[in-house]
Design an enzyme around this catalytic site. Structure first.
Site, PDB file in Angstrom:
ATOM      1  N   GLU A  28       2.987   9.761  -0.268  1.00  0.00           N
ATOM      2  CA  GLU A  28       3.105   8.297  -0.293  1.00  0.00           C
ATOM      3  C   GLU A  28       3.216   7.737  -1.714  1.00  0.00           C
ATOM      4  OE1 GLU A  28      -0.159   6.078   1.459  1.00  0.00           O
ATOM      5  OE2 GLU A  28       0.874   4.179   1.207  1.00  0.00           O
ATOM      6  N   LYS A  70       6.108   8.691   3.043  1.00  0.00           N
ATOM      7  CA  LYS A  70       5.614   7.361   3.415  1.00  0.00           C
ATOM      8  C   LYS A  70       5.935   6.401   2.262  1.00  0.00           C
ATOM      9  CE  LYS A  70       1.472   4.815   4.704  1.00  0.00           C
ATOM     10  NZ  LYS A  70       0.320   4.798   5.595  1.00  0.00           N
ATOM     11  N   GLY A  95       2.466  -2.540   3.598  1.00  0.00           N
ATOM     12  CA  GLY A  95       2.337  -3.028   2.221  1.00  0.00           C
ATOM     13  C   GLY A  95       2.171  -4.521   2.019  1.00  0.00           C
ATOM     14  N   GLY A  96       1.721  -5.258   3.042  1.00  0.00           N
ATOM     15  CA  GLY A  96       1.537  -6.698   2.861  1.00  0.00           C
ATOM     16  C   GLY A  96       2.601  -7.531   3.566  1.00  0.00           C
ATOM     17  N   ARG A 111      -2.170  -2.405   7.946  1.00  0.00           N
ATOM     18  CA  ARG A 111      -2.354  -3.818   8.265  1.00  0.00           C
ATOM     19  C   ARG A 111      -1.453  -4.305   9.393  1.00  0.00           C
ATOM     20  NH1 ARG A 111      -1.890  -5.422   2.110  1.00  0.00           N
ATOM     21  NH2 ARG A 111      -1.124  -3.295   2.119  1.00  0.00           N
TER      22      ARG A 111
HETATM   23  P1  13P Z   1      -0.422  -0.795   4.975  1.00  0.00           P
HETATM   24  O1  13P Z   1       0.551  -0.576   6.088  1.00  0.00           O
HETATM   25  O2  13P Z   1      -1.458  -1.831   5.272  1.00  0.00           O
HETATM   26  O3  13P Z   1       0.253  -0.966   3.654  1.00  0.00           O
HETATM   27  O4  13P Z   1      -1.292   0.529   4.864  1.00  0.00           O
HETATM   28  C1  13P Z   1      -0.657   1.735   4.878  1.00  0.00           C
HETATM   29  C2  13P Z   1      -1.368   2.683   4.012  1.00  0.00           C
HETATM   30  O5  13P Z   1      -1.831   3.704   4.458  1.00  0.00           O
HETATM   31  C3  13P Z   1      -1.478   2.385   2.590  1.00  0.00           C
HETATM   32  O6  13P Z   1      -1.922   3.511   1.914  1.00  0.00           O
END
Ligand code: 13P
Length: 339
Positions: A178, A220, A263-264, A294
């Site tokens: 990621e 990711k 990511g927000g 999220r």
């Molecule tokens: P978000 O989808 O909230 O960005 O979280 C994914 C995640 O695992 C961030 O490390």
């Protein structure tokens, strides 16, 4: 079972048509931030209770193939005493674990970050595996600024991701790689594209240098979007065009699946953007899927409010969000389905 066979079978369980990954691996400070708006105090018990609710959602496995857990959750039990990773597994969901230890400033590269946690990683992974984890996740973070990320940060972060991925595969754990390019700031979509292109090219150079088997990894990434504070907004159509273009330039065809972070983005944005990619650009070499935190949990969390009596309605909200994202996996989502 050989390590290669084990990695291959985990990939096959994780990468399935119409399904994606649930990221429920918030660290304790992050989950406290998520609980605050609903007035829930973050305690070992409230965190257990929330994650028990998520993993105990009947039918979730129809849309979710894997879940990323936080270390603490791996050892926690459901209300009936079943270990939480086992509960996931019983629901047809592969349990995995976030293994990085968060970011610190990258010395001599002002404004850039680097992720910690490589020391002793192989040993930790063996323990996690005994607790039921079959894959891992590691996040490098790239803030976008006028001069960031600097070349040093691009190289150093790629190196760390590749070392992590190689260590995972050596013990039969599938690595989710990621590299998160942050949405914070007022940068344009073009600038986001440039940064993600540089970042991902460096990541795949490093993975190759470390002899990582790409077929047994999942990427990711962030979608290509304008910064949160940019005055120019982008439609799902534009996000899809820019994102698929950057992926085609930087991600080898050997990678089986690309599972975006949210990511927000709002719940609806994250679903609509993924849908546009699959609708407009079918037949890419990799699956285009989700690994949202999220954007999968937000509405369900706000329905729950920490109350036992809201459990069922919260699970229904989660299931709906998962189903809509499942539809976005092959371009079948439309805004009317939100109603
Ligand atoms: P978000 O989808 O909230 O960005 O979280 C994914 C995640 O695992 C961030 O490390």
């Amino acid at each position: 079972m050989s390590i290669q066979t084990e990695l291959q079978s985990t990939i096959e369980d994780m990468v399935q048509k119409g399904k994606g990954i649930l990221a429920a691996d918030e660290s304790n400070p992050t989950i406290a931030k998520r609980f605050k708006p609903i007035g829930v105090e973050s305690t070992e018990e409230s965190r257990r209770s929330w994650r028990n609710l998520l993993l105990g959602t009947e039918g979730l496995g129809d849309y979710i193939s894997a879940v990323i857990l936080f270390e603490e959750t791996l050892a926690q039990k459901a209300d009936d005493g079943l270990p939480l990773p086992k509960l996931a597994q019983n629901n047809g969901i592969v349990p995995g674990i976030k293994v990085d230890k968060g970011t610190i400033p990258l010395v001599n590269s002002e404004g850039d970050l680097i992720t910690q946690g490589l020391d002793g990683l192989a040993e930790r992974l063996k323990t996690y595996k005994e607790q039921g984890a079959r894959f891992a996740k590691w996040r490098e973070v790239y803030p976008v600024g006028q001069h960031n990320p600097k070349p040093l940060a691009v190289e150093a972060n790629a190196e760390v991701l590749a070392r992590y991925a190689a260590i995972c595969q050596s013990v039969g754990i599938v690595p989710i790689v990621e590299p998160e390019v942050l949405i914070d700031g007022d940068h344009t979509i073009e600038r986001c594209f440039d940064v993600i292109e540089r970042v991902q090219l460096a990541v795949y150079r490093a993975l190759q240098r470390y002899h990582v088997t790409l077929e047994h990894t999942i990427l990711k990434p962030s979608m290509v979007t304008p910064g949160k504070d940019c005055s120019d907004k982008a439609s799902p159509h534009e996000v899809a065009e820019w994102t698929v273009r950057v992926l085609r330039r930087s991600v080898p065809a050997a990678v089986p699946s690309i599972n975006f972070l949210s990511g927000g983005q709002t719940d609806e944005e994250a679903t609509a953007n993924l849908n546009a990619m699959n609708l407009m650009f079918p037949g890419q070499p990799w699956e285009l899927s989700f690994s949202y935190g999220r954007a999968l949990q937000h509405a369900a969390l706000h329905t729950w409010q920490g109350r036992q009596e809201n459990r069922g309605s919260s699970q229904a909200v989660l299931l709906k969000r998962a189903r809509l994202n499942g539809a976005a996996r092959d371009g079948r989502y439309s805004a009317e389905m939100e109603a």
